[in-house]
Design an enzyme around this catalytic site. Structure first.
Site, mmCIF file in Angstrom:
data_model
loop_
_atom_site.group_PDB
_atom_site.id
_atom_site.type_symbol
_atom_site.label_atom_id
_atom_site.label_comp_id
_atom_site.label_asym_id
_atom_site.label_seq_id
_atom_site.Cartn_x
_atom_site.Cartn_y
_atom_site.Cartn_z
ATOM 1 N N SER A 10 48.343 13.265 -75.941
ATOM 2 C CA SER A 10 46.779 12.436 -75.365
ATOM 3 C C SER A 10 46.329 11.252 -76.039
ATOM 4 O O SER A 10 45.502 10.466 -75.985
ATOM 5 C CB SER A 10 45.740 13.328 -75.580
ATOM 6 O OG SER A 10 45.761 13.983 -77.064
ATOM 7 N N ASP A 35 35.397 12.644 -78.994
ATOM 8 C CA ASP A 35 35.231 13.904 -78.141
ATOM 9 C C ASP A 35 35.343 15.062 -79.051
ATOM 10 O O ASP A 35 35.327 16.191 -78.825
ATOM 11 C CB ASP A 35 35.695 13.762 -76.914
ATOM 12 C CG ASP A 35 37.415 14.240 -76.945
ATOM 13 O OD1 ASP A 35 37.906 14.035 -78.182
ATOM 14 O OD2 ASP A 35 37.978 14.104 -75.797
ATOM 15 N N HIS A 75 39.821 13.568 -80.116
ATOM 16 C CA HIS A 75 40.362 12.310 -79.833
ATOM 17 C C HIS A 75 39.514 11.240 -80.431
ATOM 18 O O HIS A 75 38.187 11.293 -80.511
ATOM 19 C CB HIS A 75 40.644 11.821 -78.160
ATOM 20 C CG HIS A 75 41.156 12.981 -77.804
ATOM 21 N ND1 HIS A 75 40.782 13.951 -76.830
ATOM 22 C CD2 HIS A 75 42.786 13.253 -77.785
ATOM 23 C CE1 HIS A 75 41.816 14.897 -76.621
ATOM 24 N NE2 HIS A 75 42.744 14.561 -77.018
#
Ligand SMILES: *[C@@H]1O[C@H](CO)[C@@H](O)[C@H](O)[C@H]1NC(C)=O
Ligand SMILES: *[C@@H]1O[C@H](CO)[C@@H](O)[C@H](O)[C@H]1NC(C)=O
Ligand SMILES: *[C@@H]1O[C@H](CO)[C@@H](O)[C@H](O)[C@H]1NC(C)=O
Ligand SMILES: *[C@@H]1O[C@H](CO)[C@@H](O)[C@H](O)[C@H]1NC(C)=O
Length: 374
Positions: A38, A340, A343
């Site tokens: 990610s 978040d 991340h």
């Protein structure tokens, strides 16, 4: 403001941008190929349906730069986007979109998938397997690259000359191998997994070199002990568990251990492949700068609390994650490092990318940028 617009109009009319932007030296790279999770996925996970993390398909994800969700796990651009910009190349298209549209891509492809692990899914037991966001581990991503290779070049000579002018970014990958275990509450075996994870990454690099890769950038792990999800799940009453920045020593220690092992493995790969340029990207060091002195980098809300979250000490709440009911997004993400809870924000990624492109966090240094990162 108005004055600026007029200036831009004038320079357009007289063709100024050509003069300013075009560089007498040619672009250092023709293409970038990226593998990872990610931290660098630009849309593959979303293309698979993002079932275990649907929030990534909607604003506020993407609100800062793309003005809509793209599948990037951030408010805007990622490190890989800033690297592409710096080398004058377009943002990398996700592999799963490329194969669907049958586009001919010359400037590189992104194989990273959010949630991906370095180790194959067979490594994870049944319980943990349920947590995996995706089965597209590093080896699967490598397979995607090999499958697509004939669309870039056919003869060995052809491929060698094309890949010589390509940058291969392998990572960050491996962070999730530890995350899944830690989030499932199993922290006793984390260190034992490190050599396996590192071996898997080294093997992928070796295979890419065999395919013709010459310039490889290999990011290490971030200081996860400064990450809100870890700080929340493993909060401690014992102040000696924290370092002077408020980060959990044990998890930064784990990231450091991974990075040290990775560096040993890279050294072996360099000896074995002297014609290749294998660069270590020190994400840990680059990020530690702003975890240590957040204000100096514009992070006026401190480095540990989350822009988009559902309350609690770090504004991270497992039951009210960014994008879901009970969460709120901050007014100015550029004043936070953490987007978040897991991340980072575009602003944080920009600083890391700058540390790689401008130095000193790519070891040895990357080729000079075509366009400076502001
Ligand atoms: C925003 O992104 C989502 C998901 O990628 C897409 O379905 C939607 O059409 C986009 N909306 C706009 C206005 O571009
Ligand atoms: C990964 O594969 C396993 C079977 O090996 C399957 O049960 C699971 O649903 C898959 N996970 C995802 C996210 O596709
Ligand atoms: C606090 O943690 C340190 C090491 O992190 C340990 O040596 C010490 O025993 C702990 N103290 C308490 C009261 O648990
Ligand atoms: C976390 O979110 C849940 C669900 O919205 C809420 O009930 C709970 O109070 C929140 N916890 C904190 C610490 O804000």
């Amino acid at each position: 403001m108005k004055f600026n617009i007029i200036l831009i109009l004038i320079s357009f009319t007289f063709g100024f941008p050509e003069k300013v932007i075009s560089n007498p030296t040619p672009r250092p790279f023709d293409a970038i190929f990226n593998f990872g999770d990610s931290l660098s996925d630009t849309g593959n996970f979303l293309a698979t349906g993002a079932n275990l993390f649907p929030a990534v398909g909607h604003p506020p994800y993407g609100e800062t730069f793309f003005r809509n969700a793209t599948g990037r796990c951030s408010d805007g651009r990622l490190v890989i986007d800033f690297i592409a910009e710096a080398y004058g190349l377009p943002y990398l298209q996700p592999y799963l979109k490329v194969i669907k549209s049958n586009q001919i891509i010359r400037n590189g492809v992104n194989f990273a998938v959010a949630g991906a692990t370095a180790l194959g899914v067979e490594f994870f037991n049944k319980e943990m397997g349920k947590l995996l966001w995706t089965n597209h581990s590093l080896n699967i991503q490598l397979g995607w690259f090999k499958k697509l290779k004939p669309s870039f070049c056919t003869t060995k000579q052809d491929c060698d000359s094309y890949f010589k002018r390509s940058l291969f970014v392998v990572g960050e990958i491996g962070g999730n191998d530890y995350n899944y275990a830690a989030f499932a509450g199993d922290i006793t075996h984390l260190r034992d997994t490190v050599p396996l994870v590192v071996q898997t990454i080294a093997k992928a690099i070796d295979e890419l070199i065999a395919e013709g890769a010459v310039e490889l950038l290999v990011p290490g792990n971030l200081p996860v002990g400064c990450n809100a999800v870890y700080l929340t799940l493993f909060s401690s009453k014992n102040i000696s568990d924290y370092d002077e920045n408020g980060c959990l020593k044990a998890f930064n220690g784990l990231a450091n251990y991974h990075n040290m092992q990775l560096n040993f493995a890279l050294q072996t790969l360099r000896t074995k492949n002297p014609h290749a340029r294998i660069m270590y990207a020190d994400y840990f060091g680059a990020a530690m700068r702003f975890f240590h002195s957040p204000r100096q980098y514009g992070f006026t809300n401190g480095a540990l609390s989350v822009c988009c979250g559902g309350g609690g000490r770090y504004n991270f709440n497992d039951s009210a994650e960014c994008g879901s009911k009970g969460s709120k997004v901050c007014a100015d993400p550029s004043t936070y490092t953490n987007w978040d809870g897991i991340h980072l924000t575009e602003a944080a990624y920009r600083h890391i990318a700058k540390g790689l492109i401008n130095g000193p966090f790519s070891i040895p240094p990357l080729k000079p940028a075509f366009i400076k990162i502001a």
